[in-house]
Design an enzyme around this catalytic site. Structure first.
Site, PDB file in Angstrom:
ATOM      1  N   LYS A 156      -8.610  70.058  58.964  1.00  0.00           N
ATOM      2  CA  LYS A 156      -8.148  71.319  59.298  1.00  0.00           C
ATOM      3  C   LYS A 156      -7.038  71.435  60.455  1.00  0.00           C
ATOM      4  O   LYS A 156      -6.232  72.240  60.563  1.00  0.00           O
ATOM      5  CB  LYS A 156      -9.459  72.345  59.978  1.00  0.00           C
ATOM      6  N   ASN A 158      -9.225  73.755  49.942  1.00  0.00           N
ATOM      7  CA  ASN A 158     -10.441  73.046  49.447  1.00  0.00           C
ATOM      8  C   ASN A 158      -9.843  72.202  48.207  1.00  0.00           C
ATOM      9  O   ASN A 158      -9.291  72.624  47.211  1.00  0.00           O
ATOM     10  CB  ASN A 158     -11.416  73.928  48.747  1.00  0.00           C
ATOM     11  N   ARG A 181     -10.919  70.651  45.805  1.00  0.00           N
ATOM     12  CA  ARG A 181     -12.115  70.335  45.001  1.00  0.00           C
ATOM     13  C   ARG A 181     -12.078  71.550  44.159  1.00  0.00           C
ATOM     14  O   ARG A 181     -11.545  72.515  44.261  1.00  0.00           O
ATOM     15  CB  ARG A 181     -13.280  70.152  45.610  1.00  0.00           C
TER      16      ARG A 181
END
Length: 619
Positions: free
Chosen positions: A107, A281, A283
Site C-alpha cells: 500500500k 487489487n 486479482r
C-alpha cells in the site's frame, strides 16, 4: 479427496487451452470437487497448513501436470512469491506479473506510484509505522480521524479507524495482529480518514501488449467492518464525466506498472464527487459478476486469454453499460450482532433461488456443507440483473425471499432490509450507511399492522392444513378472522416444501415454514397457535428472567481465544479489555460491562470457544 474440512485444489482441463488449477476454499460435500476432473488434498483446514502452504500447492501442480494456476479471490492471489515460484517452474500464473503484484500489493509503494501517475491520493504518511507511539505522533500530524491499515492487506482485514490517541494505540495493535495473521506481514500505514465517503471501484482489464480498458464502476459503499455487503453496477452517483475521469486514472495506474490481467482500482468518493485512490487489487474481485452482467464480458475468460498472450478483443468505445446488476453477499453470520458476527454449523437444508429469471448464484456449497471457523463465512454471491435498477432490486427481493438456508444463522434479513430501505432506493448511501440507519444495531423487520395480520392469518391457515392434512378440500382457500376483520388466504399448502407461496387478500406473498417459525419477509417470527383455553392460561406462565450480562462475559461467536488480559482477583474498569477472540481472521476485543473484580476466568489463549460459551465472571 473428499475429506471433511480439508483443503482441496481443483484441476480443470476442459473448455480451455490450458490445464488450469483453481485455488478455492471448499466445504463438504464439495461442489468444486464434483465439477473438477481431478482433486488433490493439500492439507488440513487451517490456511497456514493448506492454502498458504506454497510447497503443498506446488507439489499438487507437479502431480497433476497443471500448466496454469488461477488463484481465485484470496490466499495467494496477490502473493508475488507464489507467482515467482510458478514462473520458475514454467507454470502460468493467471494474473499480473510479480512486479505489478509487488508494486500494487504494498500500500505504501502503490500510493507513491499512484502519485507519480497523477492519480488522486489521500493525504497521509508515506512510510511504515514502527510502533504504537509513532502511530500516535503521525496521527496527530495528519489530524484525526485517521485510517490505520495493513500495508500488504485487503478485504477489510487489518484496518481500524481512530478518532483519538487511545483508539490509535488500540488500532495499531489489532491491525498489526490481523495483518500478520491474514497476510504474514504486519507492516502498517496511516492516512487521513475520509469521513462519510462512498466506496466506488473501477474494473480494469489489460493485456501483455500495452492495451488497457476500464470496464465501468461498481458501487460498494454498503459495508460492515470495512467489508462489502451489497454492491451494484453502475453507481447511482457517478455522472459520465466523473466516470471517465476515474476510469482514465485507473488505466493510467495500470499502465504505470505494466499491468496485465483483470484488476480493480478502488476509490473513495466524497459528496462533491472528488475521488481519491484507495488501493489496487491485483486479482479478480468477489463482486466481478455484476460487471459481467452490465458489460457482457466474461472476466475469467478474459484473464485466461491474457495469460495465454492474446491481445484484448475490445476497444474502450466497445464497453457498454447495459442494464443494472446488484450483488448481495450471503454470509453465515448473525446480523443482529454488530451487523454480522460469524455463525458456524452444517447446512441442514439449502435451496438457491436459481429458478427465478435474472438471478445468478455463485457458491461453493450445498445441502450438507459445513461452515467452519477456518474460512470466510460467505455462503454465496447472490446476483440479480435487470434492464433498470428498479427491476434488478425487485428481482433481488424475490431472490432473497426464495432463498432457503437452514442450519446456520445467516444475514438475509439484513440484506433484504437494506435493498428496500428508502435511503438505499434513492441512492443516498455512504460507507456509514449501516450505523447511520441502524444506530442501535440491526433489530430486524418491524411488522406493520397489515403485515402482522397477514402473518397471523398465514400461520392459522397453515396450522389447520397441518392438522387436517389427511382430509380433502374442495378448494385451497382459507378464511381467517382477526380482530373482527376477515383475511382470505389461498395456496397449494405443500407442507413438505420449505417455501410457501400464498395469496393473502389478493396479494402474492412468500413464506418459509420452520414449523411455525415463519419467515416473512426473510425475517423469522415465532408464531404460537393455541386453543382458547391455552391462550387464556398462558398469561399465568412465569416469564424467564434474563441473564445479568453485566456480570458475565460470553463469547458472541465461535472462534479462538487469542489473548486473556485478566486473572481472578483483578479489578477491571468499564470498557477495559478482558480478552480477544479471533474468528474468520478478524480479531474482536471483549470488554467489561462494568467496573468490578474478576471472579473467575473460564478460557485461556489458544482455546476454541463456541457462541455463548462463558469466558469470564465478574463479582
Amino acid at each position: 479427496m473428499y475429506l471433511h474440512n480439508d483443503s482441496v485444489l481443483e484441476v480443470y482441463s476442459q473448455k480451455s487451452a490450458f490445464i488450469v488449477i483453481l485455488l478455492v476454499r471448499v466445504c463438504f460435500p464439495q461442489v468444486h470437487v464434483k465439477m473438477a476432473d481431478e482433486a488433490v488434498c493439500v492439507g488440513p483446514a487451517p490456511t497456514s497448513q493448506s492454502y498458504l502452504n506454497m510447497d503443498a500447492i506446488m507439489e499438487a501442480i507437479r502431480q497433476t501436470g497443471a500448466q496454469a494456476v488461477h488463484p481465485g479471490y484470496g490466499f495467494l492471489s496477490e502473493n508475488k512469491e507464489f507467482a515467482r515460484r510458478l514462473a520458475t517452474e514454467g507454470v502460468t500464473f493467471i494474473g499480473p506479473d510479480t512486479d505489478a503484484i509487488q508494486a500494487m500489493g504494498d500500500k505504501i509503494e502503490s500510493k507513491l506510484i499512484a502519485k507519480a501517475a497523477k492519480v488522486n491520493t489521500i493525504p497521509g504518511f508515506d512510510g511504515v509505522v514502527k510502533d504504537a507511539e509513532e502511530a500516535v505522533k503521525i496521527a496527530q500530524q495528519i489530524g484525526y480521524p485517521v485510517m490505520i491499515k495493513a500495508s500488504a492487506g485487503g478485504g477489510g482485514k487489518g484496518m481500524r479507524i481512530a478518532w483519538n490517541e487511545e483508539e490509535t494505540r488500540e488500532g495499531f495493535r489489532f491491525s498489526s495482529q490481523e495483518a500478520a495473521s491474514s497476510f504474514g506481514d504486519d507492516r502498517l500505514l496511516i492516512e487521513k480518514y475520509i469521513d462519510n465517503p462512498r466506496h466506488i471501484e473501477i474494473q480494469v482489464l489489460a493485456d501483455k501488449h500495452g492495451n488497457a480498458l476500464w470496464l465501468n464502476e461498481r458501487e460498494c459503499s454498503i459495508q460492515r467492518r470495512n467489508q462489502k455487503v451489497v454492491e451494484e453496477a453502475p453507481s447511482t452517483f457517478l455522472d459520465p464525466v466523473t466516470r471517465r475521469a476515474m476510469g482514465e486514472q485507473a488505466v493510467s495506474l495500470a499502465k504505470a506498472v505494466q499491468y496485465s490481467s483483470a484488476g480493480t482500482v478502488e476509490f473513495l468518493v466524497d459528496s462533491k464527487k472528488n475521488f481519491y485512490f484507495l488501493e489496487m487489487n491485483t486479482r479478480l474481485q468477489v463482486e466481478h459478476p455484476i460487471t459481467e452482467c452490465i458489460t457482457g464480458l466474461d472476466l475469467v475468460q478474459q484473464m485466461i486469454r491474457v495469460a495465454k498472450g492474446y491481445k484484448l478483443q475490445h476497444k474502450q468505445e466497445d464497453i457498454p453499460i447495459n442494464g443494472w446488476a446488484v450483488e448481495s453477499r450471503v454470509y453465515a453470520e448473525d446480523p443482529y450482532k454488530s451487523f454480522g458476527l460469524p455463525s458456524i454449523g452444517r447446512l441442514s437444508q439449502y435451496e438457491e433461488p436459481v429458478n427465478l429469471a435474472g438471478v445468478r448464484v455463485d457458491s461453493g456449497i450445498q445441502e450438507g456443507s459445513d461452515i467452519s471457523i477456518y474460512y470466510d463465512p460467505m455462503i454465496s454471491k447472490l446476483v440479480t440483473y435487470g434492464s433498470t435498477r428498479d427491476e434488478a432490486l425487485r428481482k433481488m427481493e424475490d431472490a432473497l425471499d426464495n432463498y432457503v438456508i437452514r442450519g446456520v444463522t445467516h444475514n438475509i434479513p439484513l440484506l433484504r432490509e437494506i435493498i428496500v430501505h428508502p435511503r438505499f432506493i434513492s441512492g443516498d448511501i455512504s460507507t456509514n450507511f449501516l450505523p447511520e440507519v441502524y444506530p442501535e444495531g440491526f433489530k430486524g423487520h418491524l411488522l406493520s399492522t397489515g403485515e402482522q395480520r397477514e402473518l397471523l392469518a398465514a400461520a392459522a391457515a397453515l396450522y389447520v392444513a397441518a392438522q387436517l392434512r389427511s382430509q380433502k378440500f374442495l378448494g385451497p382457500q382459507r378464511s381467517v378472522e382477526i380482530d373482527g376483520e376477515k383475511v382470505v388466504v389461498s395456496g397449494e399448502w405443500n407442507l413438505a416444501s420449505a417455501l410457501l407461496p400464498l395469496t393473502i387478500n389478493g396479494s402474492h406473498r412468500i413464506f418459509q415454514n420452520y414449523y411455525f417459525n415463519m419467515l416473512s419477509p426473510c425475517v423469522q417470527f415465532k408464531v404460537r397457535v393455541l386453543s382458547k383455553l391455552a391462550a387464556s392460561l398462558s398469561k399465568h406462565m412465569p416469564e424467564k428472567i434474563p441473564e445479568d450480562t453485566s456480570s458475565i462475559l460470553r463469547s458472541p461467536m465461535p472462534g479462538t481465544v487469542v489473548a486473556v488480559s485478566v486473572k481472578p482477583g483483578d479489578t477491571v474498569a468499564e470498557g477495559q479489555e478482558i480478552c480477544v477472540i479471533e474468528a474468520m481472521k478478524m480479531q474482536n476485543s471483549m470488554t467489561a460491562a462494568k467496573t468490578a473484580k474478576v471472579k473467575s476466568v473460564h478460557c485461556k489463549a489458544g482455546e476454541t470457544v463456541g457462541e455463548g460459551d462463558l469466558l469470564v465472571e465478574l463479582e
